[in-house]
Design a protein around this motif. Structure first.
Motif, PDB file in Angstrom:
ATOM      1  N   GLY A 248       0.795  -1.224   0.000  1.00 33.59           N
ATOM      2  CA  GLY A 248       0.000   0.000   0.000  1.00 33.59           C
ATOM      3  C   GLY A 248       0.830   1.277   0.000  1.00 33.59           C
ATOM      4  O   GLY A 248       0.284   2.366  -0.243  1.00 33.59           O
ATOM      5  N   ARG A 249       2.119   1.132   0.280  1.00 35.31           N
ATOM      6  CA  ARG A 249       2.967   2.323   0.350  1.00 35.31           C
ATOM      7  C   ARG A 249       3.982   2.380  -0.785  1.00 35.31           C
ATOM      8  O   ARG A 249       4.899   3.210  -0.764  1.00 35.31           O
ATOM      9  CB  ARG A 249       3.686   2.364   1.702  1.00 35.31           C
ATOM     10  CG  ARG A 249       2.731   2.413   2.885  1.00 35.31           C
ATOM     11  CD  ARG A 249       3.467   2.551   4.193  1.00 35.31           C
ATOM     12  NE  ARG A 249       4.170   3.836   4.284  1.00 35.31           N
ATOM     13  CZ  ARG A 249       4.906   4.198   5.344  1.00 35.31           C
ATOM     14  NH1 ARG A 249       5.024   3.370   6.373  1.00 35.31           N
ATOM     15  NH2 ARG A 249       5.510   5.364   5.364  1.00 35.31           N
ATOM     16  N   ILE A 250       3.840   1.513  -1.769  1.00 33.60           N
ATOM     17  CA  ILE A 250       4.774   1.519  -2.899  1.00 33.60           C
ATOM     18  C   ILE A 250       4.590   2.801  -3.708  1.00 33.60           C
ATOM     19  O   ILE A 250       3.486   3.157  -4.098  1.00 33.60           O
ATOM     20  CB  ILE A 250       4.559   0.285  -3.794  1.00 33.60           C
ATOM     21  CG1 ILE A 250       5.004  -0.991  -3.048  1.00 33.60           C
ATOM     22  CG2 ILE A 250       5.330   0.423  -5.109  1.00 33.60           C
ATOM     23  CD1 ILE A 250       4.748  -2.274  -3.804  1.00 33.60           C
ATOM     24  N   ASN A 251       5.693   3.498  -3.934  1.00 36.59           N
ATOM     25  CA  ASN A 251       5.690   4.749  -4.689  1.00 36.59           C
ATOM     26  C   ASN A 251       6.850   4.681  -5.681  1.00 36.59           C
ATOM     27  O   ASN A 251       7.996   4.954  -5.332  1.00 36.59           O
ATOM     28  CB  ASN A 251       5.847   5.949  -3.742  1.00 36.59           C
ATOM     29  CG  ASN A 251       5.720   7.280  -4.457  1.00 36.59           C
ATOM     30  OD1 ASN A 251       6.087   7.415  -5.614  1.00 36.59           O
ATOM     31  ND2 ASN A 251       5.210   8.283  -3.749  1.00 36.59           N
ATOM     32  N   HIS A 252       6.546   4.301  -6.920  1.00 39.78           N
ATOM     33  CA  HIS A 252       7.597   4.078  -7.916  1.00 39.78           C
ATOM     34  C   HIS A 252       8.360   5.362  -8.242  1.00 39.78           C
ATOM     35  O   HIS A 252       9.577   5.339  -8.452  1.00 39.78           O
ATOM     36  CB  HIS A 252       7.006   3.480  -9.185  1.00 39.78           C
ATOM     37  CG  HIS A 252       6.428   2.107  -8.985  1.00 39.78           C
ATOM     38  ND1 HIS A 252       7.219   1.010  -8.695  1.00 39.78           N
ATOM     39  CD2 HIS A 252       5.145   1.659  -9.022  1.00 39.78           C
ATOM     40  CE1 HIS A 252       6.451  -0.065  -8.565  1.00 39.78           C
ATOM     41  NE2 HIS A 252       5.189   0.301  -8.754  1.00 39.78           N
ATOM     42  N   LYS A 253       7.656   6.477  -8.288  1.00 40.91           N
ATOM     43  CA  LYS A 253       8.308   7.745  -8.612  1.00 40.91           C
ATOM     44  C   LYS A 253       9.295   8.138  -7.512  1.00 40.91           C
ATOM     45  O   LYS A 253      10.434   8.553  -7.798  1.00 40.91           O
ATOM     46  CB  LYS A 253       7.261   8.840  -8.792  1.00 40.91           C
ATOM     47  CG  LYS A 253       7.857  10.177  -9.213  1.00 40.91           C
ATOM     48  CD  LYS A 253       6.765  11.216  -9.453  1.00 40.91           C
ATOM     49  CE  LYS A 253       7.376  12.547  -9.892  1.00 40.91           C
ATOM     50  NZ  LYS A 253       6.329  13.576 -10.137  1.00 40.91           N
ATOM     51  N   LEU A 254       8.889   7.972  -6.256  1.00 39.15           N
ATOM     52  CA  LEU A 254       9.771   8.295  -5.144  1.00 39.15           C
ATOM     53  C   LEU A 254      10.984   7.366  -5.131  1.00 39.15           C
ATOM     54  O   LEU A 254      12.109   7.799  -4.864  1.00 39.15           O
ATOM     55  CB  LEU A 254       9.010   8.184  -3.824  1.00 39.15           C
ATOM     56  CG  LEU A 254       9.819   8.478  -2.554  1.00 39.15           C
ATOM     57  CD1 LEU A 254      10.324   9.913  -2.561  1.00 39.15           C
ATOM     58  CD2 LEU A 254       8.965   8.219  -1.309  1.00 39.15           C
TER      59      LEU A 254
END
Length: 271
Positions: A248-254
């Motif tokens: 739920g906290r995966i952020n590819h851009k970050l």
């Protein structure tokens, strides 16, 4: 390109002339050719002052350059290089020396002339030169150095070793020649290990064995197949990497901001 070794700073020489005055005081109808090492570049600085010359260009033997001015070969002399190195640390500052070294290891075009002009300014002004970011030369040297230092930090963080017959091996493909700036970290961290870090971009390898350090040119590195045991470790690392991820906290851009994609090629978890 031949890259030199580190030198220590302990002494001082007095250098004349403010940078804005040197073109009136120094002849500039000449270009310098040197061996490409850091010591060689310091010898160019030495030659410039003591022969009262301000070269229009400085380039290494293996760099194809066209110039309207005669080229002068500058021999590398450790005594002259040491004098210049010592003077940077004491007459300007240790911070200036760090900036110069980092800038030298960059792939920035005309970095040698940038460094020479920066040092001229530093010898006149002193340690305050590193804060003069409104000055074109200081800003260019500082920006280039910070880029190299940042890339070095990334490679320290993202480097992954694999074991081959008792030797740990890692491959990097940096834009700049950061290997001399990063290997000390691994020597301190693994003092009893044997390891090799290969810079595929610049065709150099750092070898650490029995406490001995070597930085050598190496055109190609051929590695044997991973052992079954090492492949198992790779699988365990990948499984650990996937397991600790919070979906739920995966952020590819970050992630790509913090871990740029160009570093993924040699990272075990992305294989």
């Amino acid at each position: 390109m031949h890259y030199g070794t580190d030198l220590a700073a302990t002494e001082i020489i007095d250098y004349p002339a403010a940078p804005e005055q040197v073109r009136q005081q120094f002849s500039s109808n000449i270009a310098y050719v040197y061996d490409g090492s850091f010591e060689g570049l310091l010898c160019c600085v030495y030659e410039s002052y003591y022969q009262k010359e301000l070269p229009s260009a400085i380039f290494s033997y293996d760099q194809a350059q066209e110039t309207l001015f005669p080229a002068k070969e500058i021999a590398t002399n450790r005594t002259s290089a040491q004098k210049v190195l010592e003077s940077i640390g004491r007459k300007i500052s240790r911070e200036a020396l760090k900036l110069v070294r980092a800038c030298y290891f960059s792939e920035k075009k005309d970095r040698e002339i940038m460094i020479l002009e920066f040092l001229r300014l530093g010898y006149k002004i002193g340690s305050a030169v590193t804060n003069m970011l409104s000055h074109d030369t200081v800003r260019a040297v500082t920006k280039t150095a910070l880029t190299v230092q940042r890339e070095s930090h990334y490679h320290v963080e993202f480097l992954r070793f694999s074991e081959y017959d008792g030797v740990m091996v890692a491959i990097i493909e940096p834009k700049n020649f950061v290997l001399p700036m990063m290997y000390a970290h691994f020597c301190d961290r693994f003092p009893s290990e044997q390891f090799l870090i290969y810079d595929k971009s610049h065709k150099h390898a750092f070898i650490y064995q029995n406490g001995e350090k070597s930085l050598i040119p190496l055109e190609h590195l051929e590695l044997p197949k991973l052992s079954a045991k090492e492949e198992k470790y790779h699988e365990l690392w990948k499984r650990f990497y996937d397991t600790i991820a919070i979906e739920g906290r995966i952020n590819h851009k970050l992630r790509m901001n913090n871990m740029p994609k160009r570093y993924w090629t040699h990272m075990t978890e992305f294989q």
